[in-house]
Motif scaffolding. Structure first.
Motif, mmCIF file in Angstrom:
data_model
loop_
_atom_site.group_PDB
_atom_site.id
_atom_site.type_symbol
_atom_site.label_atom_id
_atom_site.label_comp_id
_atom_site.label_asym_id
_atom_site.label_seq_id
_atom_site.Cartn_x
_atom_site.Cartn_y
_atom_site.Cartn_z
ATOM 1 N N LEU A 50 -55.057 -38.466 -20.006
ATOM 2 C CA LEU A 50 -55.174 -37.287 -20.875
ATOM 3 C C LEU A 50 -55.572 -37.701 -22.286
ATOM 4 N N VAL A 51 -54.925 -38.744 -22.804
ATOM 5 C CA VAL A 51 -55.210 -39.213 -24.157
ATOM 6 C C VAL A 51 -56.646 -39.692 -24.278
ATOM 7 N N ARG A 52 -57.113 -40.436 -23.278
ATOM 8 C CA ARG A 52 -58.481 -40.963 -23.329
ATOM 9 C C ARG A 52 -59.520 -39.853 -23.213
ATOM 10 N N ARG A 53 -59.214 -38.832 -22.419
ATOM 11 C CA ARG A 53 -60.121 -37.694 -22.338
ATOM 12 C C ARG A 53 -60.196 -36.997 -23.691
ATOM 13 N N ASN A 54 -59.065 -36.825 -24.349
ATOM 14 C CA ASN A 54 -59.044 -36.209 -25.677
ATOM 15 C C ASN A 54 -59.856 -37.041 -26.669
ATOM 16 N N GLU A 55 -59.695 -38.370 -26.626
ATOM 17 C CA GLU A 55 -60.433 -39.251 -27.530
ATOM 18 C C GLU A 55 -61.941 -39.158 -27.285
ATOM 19 N N ALA A 56 -62.323 -39.091 -26.011
ATOM 20 C CA ALA A 56 -63.752 -39.007 -25.687
ATOM 21 C C ALA A 56 -64.355 -37.702 -26.196
#
Length: 562
Positions: A50-56
């Motif tokens: 979830l965090v990496r999707r938000n960062e992307a």
């Protein structure tokens, strides 16, 4: 991480803004469950995704970054905690994550570029196992422990000074000649064996308490921790320090915050060894290496030792060794540029899907559960796996008899990550169109993936699950009404109208229990008293206990405000 350029081409700004809004809410929820309530609902890997999707998305649409963006925060706010609040003199940061060797290499390259170092210039790093515990800052003044605080949101934590006094690894006075003021930071944790013993003791105590009251023992109401990290956090963050005193907590140091006086070293390695000399334990796997290959070799070494370690770890932490370089590298929003957490992949194993059963929940949701040939994953024998919903079964092409790859990350229900025999011809699995408990039609509402029984309270499974929810600890918390008792009362026809019938139980009903095996004068009177004590319940608990879809404990309180 997804390529920002591709995201900006594939998504409209409206879709990106909506997804960022959903991610902000979802990540905030899981931060609260993990940091404040010690009750995570998803695995670390799912949270990281979830965090990496938000960062992307933020990289692709920087102008859409929200004021409440998860990338700006650390941990979770502690406003609701009953413990006193402590402002950190130096912010307690989080760490950026890497999930493979390529990402570690990219981090090392960024460090080189930032420091303007040539490709051949040596860089020394420290590397140590990343223990899965609760971050804690210990403030020593003139060598004396004066305050201990949890990380909280990084800026404000919870005061746990009385609690850490019961952790043998934490000295009240440092040895040697430490700086005038020295904040030593590390992790409070619980070893695996101690965690298992604690859960056994809590279960035994709950059983003994029920017997002393003459009540039916309901093991589902006994306090049980999901994993060692939750046990450590729940044990440390106690308002009553005497509870902490009974819990087998450990501590080790891995860094520092504010320093008044001379820092005892010019490198990360030197300061950590000085902290060890002052009397605080550090990781036995802490080491200093040079270059990317040596970092990855130590990661592989620690990964190999992981199953035999007495405590849980979830990766390896790398730090640039020279402190003057750390100062030059500085920080991004919530993490230092000079440190990185290299996470372990989730643990996996292959087995056979032997059956698919359907469980009916209190809201009528039909949840498929895979029954597996027993397989050992991460030291735990796994026989069941969640299949989530009808769409997930279709996505994986699952059928009874398939060989599947199982992933278990932390002490949670495992999941299927791959069907290894998708191409083998087998009878396809057909998701039921009727409820297996009551025969009512089972349908999915528009834009929903979940299939639900339409039977409502005529469905025996929904009736029981709603009653269990109504009397649960988070709702009315009626002692003595465990699953066994509720099932018995349902069979007698006493609760056919749902939770309201609990308060319609009268002396005549209880008279029928006198001659029933398992009931005594004491247990009957205790149950009557427990029910009567909840006839004027807290309104928010009552609303939550009704089990209305989308109305959790927090929403119930919000709805009743004002």
């Amino acid at each position: 991480m997804a390529d920002p350029a591709n995201l900006s081409e594939d998504l409209s700004e409206a879709d990106a803004a909506n997804e960022l809004m959903r991610l902000a809410r979802e990540i905030k929820k899981h931060n609260r469950l993990y940091h404040a309530e010690d009750a995570p609902e998803i695995t670390d890997q799912e949270y990281d995704a979830l965090v990496r999707r938000n960062e992307a998305l933020e990289a692709a649409f920087p102008h859409l970054i929200r004021a409440d963006s998860p990338s700006k925060g650390v941990g979770h706010e502690v406003a609701a905690s009953p413990l006193s609040k402590v402002a950190h003199a130096v912010r307690m940061m989080s760490l950026d994550n890497a999930f493979n060797a390529e990402e570690v290499g990219e981090w090392v390259a960024r460090v080189r570029r930032f420091l303007d170092l040539g490709a051949d210039a040596p860089i020394a790093f420290t590397a140590e196992d990343k223990i899965d515990g609760l971050s804690c800052s210990l403030r020593y003044e003139n060598g004396e422990l004066v305050r201990a605080a949890t990380r909280g949101d990084g800026q404000v934590g919870e005061d746990v000074t009385p609690n850490v006094a019961h952790i043998a690894d934490i000295p009240a006075k440092l040895a040697g000649a430490p700086p005038e003021a020295f904040e030593i930071r590390g992790e409070v944790y619980m070893e695996r064996a101690a965690f298992a013993d604690l859960n056994t003791r809590l279960m035994d105590e709950a059983r003994a308490a029920a017997e002393a009251k003459g009540e039916e023992f309901d093991p589902h109401k006994a306090r049980q921790f999901a994993n060692p990290r939750n046990a450590a956090a729940g044990s440390l963050r106690q308002k009553d320090a005497s509870v902490t005193a009974k819990r087998p907590l450990r501590f080790w140091a891995h860094g520092w915050g504010e320093v008044k006086g001379e820092l005892p070293g010019e490198t990360q390695c030197e300061v950590i060894r000085a902290i060890e000399a002052f009397g605080l334990p550090v990781s036995q796997l802490f080491t200093r290496v040079e270059g990317l290959d040596a970092l990855l070799a130590h990661y592989k070494s620690i990964a190999g030792q992981r199953p035999d370690l007495p405590y849980e770890i979830d990766g390896v932490v790398y730090k640039v060794d020279r402190i003057d370089w750390q100062e030059r590298l500085g920080f991004v929003a919530k993490a230092p540029r000079w440190a990185l957490a290299h996470k372990f992949p989730a643990e996996r194993a292959e087995t056979t899907l032997e059956a698919i059963d359907i469980q009916v929940g209190r809201t009528g949701k039909l949840t498929p559960v895979g029954r597996l040939a027993p397989v050992l994953v991460g030291g735990v024998t796994v026989t069941n796996v969640t299949l989530h919903n009808r769409d997930e079964i279709a996505r994986l092409g699952l059928r009874v008899g398939d060989r599947v790859l199982i992933q278990r990350a932390g002490d949670v229900i495992p999941q299927v990550v791959e069907n290894l025999t998708r191409e083998v011809e087998r009878e396809p699995y057909r998701f039921p169109s009727t409820c297996p408990e009551c025969g009512s039609e089972a349908v999915a509402e528009e834009d929903e993936v979940d299939v639900r029984c339409t039977g409502g309270l005529i469905c025996p499974a929904q009736r029981l699950e709603r009653l269990k929810h109504f009397v649960s600890r988070g709702a009315l918390d009626i002692e003595g009404l465990g699953e066994k008792t509720l099932s018995e009362f349902l069979e007698r026809g006493w609760l056919k109208n749902g939770p309201v019938d609990i308060f319609r139980l009268e002396d005549d009903h209880f008279d029928d229990l006198w001659t029933t095996k398992g009931w005594s004068d004491v247990s009957i009177h205790n149950l009557m008293d427990a029910i009567n004590a909840k006839r004027a319940p807290d309104a928010a608990r009552l609303l939550f206990g009704l089990g209305i879809r989308h109305v959790g404990a927090v929403t119930a309180r919000d709805l009743l405000k004002g």
